[in-house]
Design an enzyme around this catalytic site. Structure first.
Site, PDB file in Angstrom:
ATOM      1  N   GLY A  28       9.640  24.386  23.123  1.00 46.33           N
ATOM      2  CA  GLY A  28       9.831  23.501  21.982  1.00 46.33           C
ATOM      3  C   GLY A  28       9.978  22.046  22.416  1.00 46.33           C
ATOM      4  O   GLY A  28       9.997  21.734  23.606  1.00 46.33           O
ATOM      5  N   ASN A  29      10.099  21.164  21.444  1.00 49.46           N
ATOM      6  CA  ASN A  29      10.240  19.734  21.728  1.00 49.46           C
ATOM      7  C   ASN A  29      10.700  19.014  20.463  1.00 49.46           C
ATOM      8  O   ASN A  29      10.551  19.534  19.357  1.00 49.46           O
ATOM      9  CB  ASN A  29       8.931  19.134  22.248  1.00 49.46           C
ATOM     10  CG  ASN A  29       7.701  19.804  21.674  1.00 49.46           C
ATOM     11  OD1 ASN A  29       7.347  19.584  20.518  1.00 49.46           O
ATOM     12  ND2 ASN A  29       7.072  20.670  22.461  1.00 49.46           N
ATOM     13  N   SER A  45       8.596  16.983  29.322  1.00 46.62           N
ATOM     14  CA  SER A  45       7.899  18.262  29.473  1.00 46.62           C
ATOM     15  C   SER A  45       8.599  19.141  30.501  1.00 46.62           C
ATOM     16  O   SER A  45       8.921  18.697  31.607  1.00 46.62           O
ATOM     17  CB  SER A  45       6.453  18.005  29.910  1.00 46.62           C
ATOM     18  OG  SER A  45       5.768  19.219  30.130  1.00 46.62           O
ATOM     19  N   GLY A  46       8.862  20.399  30.105  1.00 43.44           N
ATOM     20  CA  GLY A  46       9.312  21.408  31.052  1.00 43.44           C
ATOM     21  C   GLY A  46      10.695  21.232  31.638  1.00 43.44           C
ATOM     22  O   GLY A  46      10.996  21.803  32.687  1.00 43.44           O
ATOM     23  N   SER A  74       6.535  15.383  26.556  1.00 39.50           N
ATOM     24  CA  SER A  74       6.199  16.718  26.063  1.00 39.50           C
ATOM     25  C   SER A  74       4.690  16.937  25.966  1.00 39.50           C
ATOM     26  O   SER A  74       3.938  16.021  25.609  1.00 39.50           O
ATOM     27  CB  SER A  74       6.818  16.925  24.679  1.00 39.50           C
ATOM     28  OG  SER A  74       6.283  18.063  24.047  1.00 39.50           O
ATOM     29  N   SER A  75       4.265  18.154  26.260  1.00 35.20           N
ATOM     30  CA  SER A  75       2.845  18.492  26.161  1.00 35.20           C
ATOM     31  C   SER A  75       2.339  18.398  24.726  1.00 35.20           C
ATOM     32  O   SER A  75       1.132  18.322  24.493  1.00 35.20           O
ATOM     33  CB  SER A  75       2.591  19.902  26.705  1.00 35.20           C
ATOM     34  OG  SER A  75       3.330  20.865  25.963  1.00 35.20           O
ATOM     35  N   GLU A  76       3.257  18.433  23.753  1.00 33.15           N
ATOM     36  CA  GLU A  76       2.877  18.343  22.343  1.00 33.15           C
ATOM     37  C   GLU A  76       3.019  16.926  21.781  1.00 33.15           C
ATOM     38  O   GLU A  76       3.048  16.742  20.564  1.00 33.15           O
ATOM     39  CB  GLU A  76       3.708  19.316  21.504  1.00 33.15           C
ATOM     40  CG  GLU A  76       3.567  20.768  21.871  1.00 33.15           C
ATOM     41  CD  GLU A  76       2.176  21.349  21.619  1.00 33.15           C
ATOM     42  OE1 GLU A  76       1.288  20.595  21.162  1.00 33.15           O
ATOM     43  OE2 GLU A  76       1.973  22.541  21.885  1.00 33.15           O
ATOM     44  N   HIS A  95      10.021  20.881  16.923  1.00 33.01           N
ATOM     45  CA  HIS A  95       9.120  22.013  17.187  1.00 33.01           C
ATOM     46  C   HIS A  95       9.911  23.122  17.866  1.00 33.01           C
ATOM     47  O   HIS A  95      10.517  22.910  18.922  1.00 33.01           O
ATOM     48  CB  HIS A  95       7.966  21.549  18.083  1.00 33.01           C
ATOM     49  CG  HIS A  95       7.104  22.668  18.592  1.00 33.01           C
ATOM     50  ND1 HIS A  95       6.760  23.771  17.833  1.00 33.01           N
ATOM     51  CD2 HIS A  95       6.495  22.850  19.795  1.00 33.01           C
ATOM     52  CE1 HIS A  95       5.995  24.578  18.541  1.00 33.01           C
ATOM     53  NE2 HIS A  95       5.829  24.045  19.737  1.00 33.01           N
ATOM     54  N   HIS A  97      10.395  27.492  18.944  1.00 35.11           N
ATOM     55  CA  HIS A  97       9.787  28.789  19.254  1.00 35.11           C
ATOM     56  C   HIS A  97      10.732  29.885  18.775  1.00 35.11           C
ATOM     57  O   HIS A  97      10.917  30.903  19.447  1.00 35.11           O
ATOM     58  CB  HIS A  97       9.540  28.933  20.757  1.00 35.11           C
ATOM     59  CG  HIS A  97       8.481  28.028  21.297  1.00 35.11           C
ATOM     60  ND1 HIS A  97       8.223  27.899  22.649  1.00 35.11           N
ATOM     61  CD2 HIS A  97       7.618  27.192  20.676  1.00 35.11           C
ATOM     62  CE1 HIS A  97       7.246  27.019  22.835  1.00 35.11           C
ATOM     63  NE2 HIS A  97       6.864  26.577  21.651  1.00 35.11           N
ATOM     64  N   TYR A 116      15.154  31.056  -1.726  1.00 34.59           N
ATOM     65  CA  TYR A 116      14.949  29.701  -2.252  1.00 34.59           C
ATOM     66  C   TYR A 116      15.015  28.604  -1.192  1.00 34.59           C
ATOM     67  O   TYR A 116      14.538  27.482  -1.411  1.00 34.59           O
ATOM     68  CB  TYR A 116      15.947  29.396  -3.373  1.00 34.59           C
ATOM     69  CG  TYR A 116      17.386  29.269  -2.952  1.00 34.59           C
ATOM     70  CD1 TYR A 116      17.900  28.055  -2.500  1.00 34.59           C
ATOM     71  CD2 TYR A 116      18.250  30.360  -3.018  1.00 34.59           C
ATOM     72  CE1 TYR A 116      19.219  27.933  -2.125  1.00 34.59           C
ATOM     73  CE2 TYR A 116      19.568  30.239  -2.644  1.00 34.59           C
ATOM     74  CZ  TYR A 116      20.060  29.029  -2.194  1.00 34.59           C
ATOM     75  OH  TYR A 116      21.361  28.909  -1.819  1.00 34.59           O
ATOM     76  N   HIS A 157       2.505  30.919  17.975  1.00 36.80           N
ATOM     77  CA  HIS A 157       3.109  29.823  18.741  1.00 36.80           C
ATOM     78  C   HIS A 157       4.532  29.501  18.285  1.00 36.80           C
ATOM     79  O   HIS A 157       5.477  29.636  19.052  1.00 36.80           O
ATOM     80  CB  HIS A 157       2.204  28.586  18.618  1.00 36.80           C
ATOM     81  CG  HIS A 157       2.614  27.431  19.460  1.00 36.80           C
ATOM     82  ND1 HIS A 157       1.725  26.448  19.853  1.00 36.80           N
ATOM     83  CD2 HIS A 157       3.809  27.044  19.953  1.00 36.80           C
ATOM     84  CE1 HIS A 157       2.364  25.537  20.574  1.00 36.80           C
ATOM     85  NE2 HIS A 157       3.636  25.878  20.643  1.00 36.80           N
ATOM     86  N   TYR A 210      20.977  17.388  -4.022  1.00 37.97           N
ATOM     87  CA  TYR A 210      21.851  18.072  -3.074  1.00 37.97           C
ATOM     88  C   TYR A 210      20.995  18.630  -1.939  1.00 37.97           C
ATOM     89  O   TYR A 210      20.135  19.452  -2.170  1.00 37.97           O
ATOM     90  CB  TYR A 210      22.618  19.218  -3.756  1.00 37.97           C
ATOM     91  CG  TYR A 210      23.560  19.929  -2.808  1.00 37.97           C
ATOM     92  CD1 TYR A 210      24.814  19.414  -2.543  1.00 37.97           C
ATOM     93  CD2 TYR A 210      23.173  21.120  -2.177  1.00 37.97           C
ATOM     94  CE1 TYR A 210      25.685  20.060  -1.664  1.00 37.97           C
ATOM     95  CE2 TYR A 210      24.037  21.763  -1.295  1.00 37.97           C
ATOM     96  CZ  TYR A 210      25.283  21.234  -1.052  1.00 37.97           C
ATOM     97  OH  TYR A 210      26.136  21.855  -0.183  1.00 37.97           O
TER      98      TYR A 210
END
Length: 213
Positions: A28-29, A45-46, A74-76, A95, A97, A116, A157, A210
């Site tokens: 994630g990132n 990254s990593g 980050s790779s993303e 992001h 996982h 909801y 993913h 709210y």
């Protein structure tokens, strides 16, 4: 040091990704866009979130060029930037996982309004077409599938959530993981009772005054 406040927030929320069971390891990132400065703080990254310090966070511009930082972003990063370019209402991207949202994405399903709280994202959370992680194809697929919603599943993913700030983006990701868990449980029992569009509209109207955080 640039974007100190944003860097501090990313260090804190990176740890929350782990403690809230929204990812494992360095998966994630997260990023925050300071639109006044035109700069984005993003996780490296990593790197283990519990080893990440303020000066490990990267600062990039909207074209993805590193302005400050000693690591690889980050790779993303490209996907984060694609959302910021497309969505002027978004100032943070989270992001994850997370287990159940990722399970739904592995089925290629839309996360329907079985609860909801889906309204934090919109009427439902669609699933973007698969593309390899870190690719611009994935970024394009994600932006297209999300549309005007605040979240999208990435096939096989994980999940992407947007927010006006990092707290709201994180909260959306966290609540959607709960809904995804409910959805998976309901699918084992039969076909879940899905809220109608009118019912969801009522919820979305209430959310304007709210907000769950």
């Amino acid at each position: 040091m640039l974007l100190v406040k944003e860097r501090e927030q990313l260090v804190a929320f990176g740890k929350k990704l782990i403690t809230s069971d929204l990812t494992t390891g360095s998966g994630g990132n997260i990023s925050i866009f300071n639109r006044d400065e035109g700069l984005i703080a993003i996780t490296p990254s990593g790197m283990d979130y519990f080893e990440t310090e303020v000066d490990d966070i990267l600062v990039v511009n909207i074209d993805g060029e590193v302005v400050e930082g000693k690591h690889k972003p980050s790779s993303e990063t490209g996907m984060h930037l694609a959302f910021y370019k497309e969505r002027p209402d978004a100032n943070a991207v989270v992001h994850t996982h997370s287990l159940f949202a990722t399970a739904v994405s592995c089925m290629g399903w839309t996360l329907e309004p079985v609860h909801y709280m889906v309204a934090m994202a919109g009427f439902e959370v669609p699933c973007a077409e698969y593309a390899v992680y870190g690719s611009m194809e994935l970024a394009r697929n994600a932006v297209k599938a999300m549309g005007d919603r605040n979240a999208v599943l990435l096939a096989n993913h994980g999940l992407i959530a947007l927010g006006s700030d990092v707290q709201s983006a994180f909260s959306t990701a966290e609540h959607l993981e709960y809904v995804a868990k409910l959805y998976c449980i309901c699918k084992t029992l039969g076909e879940p009772n899905i809220l109608t569009k009118d019912q969801m509209l009522d919820v979305m109207k209430k959310f304007k005054t709210y907000r769950y955080r």
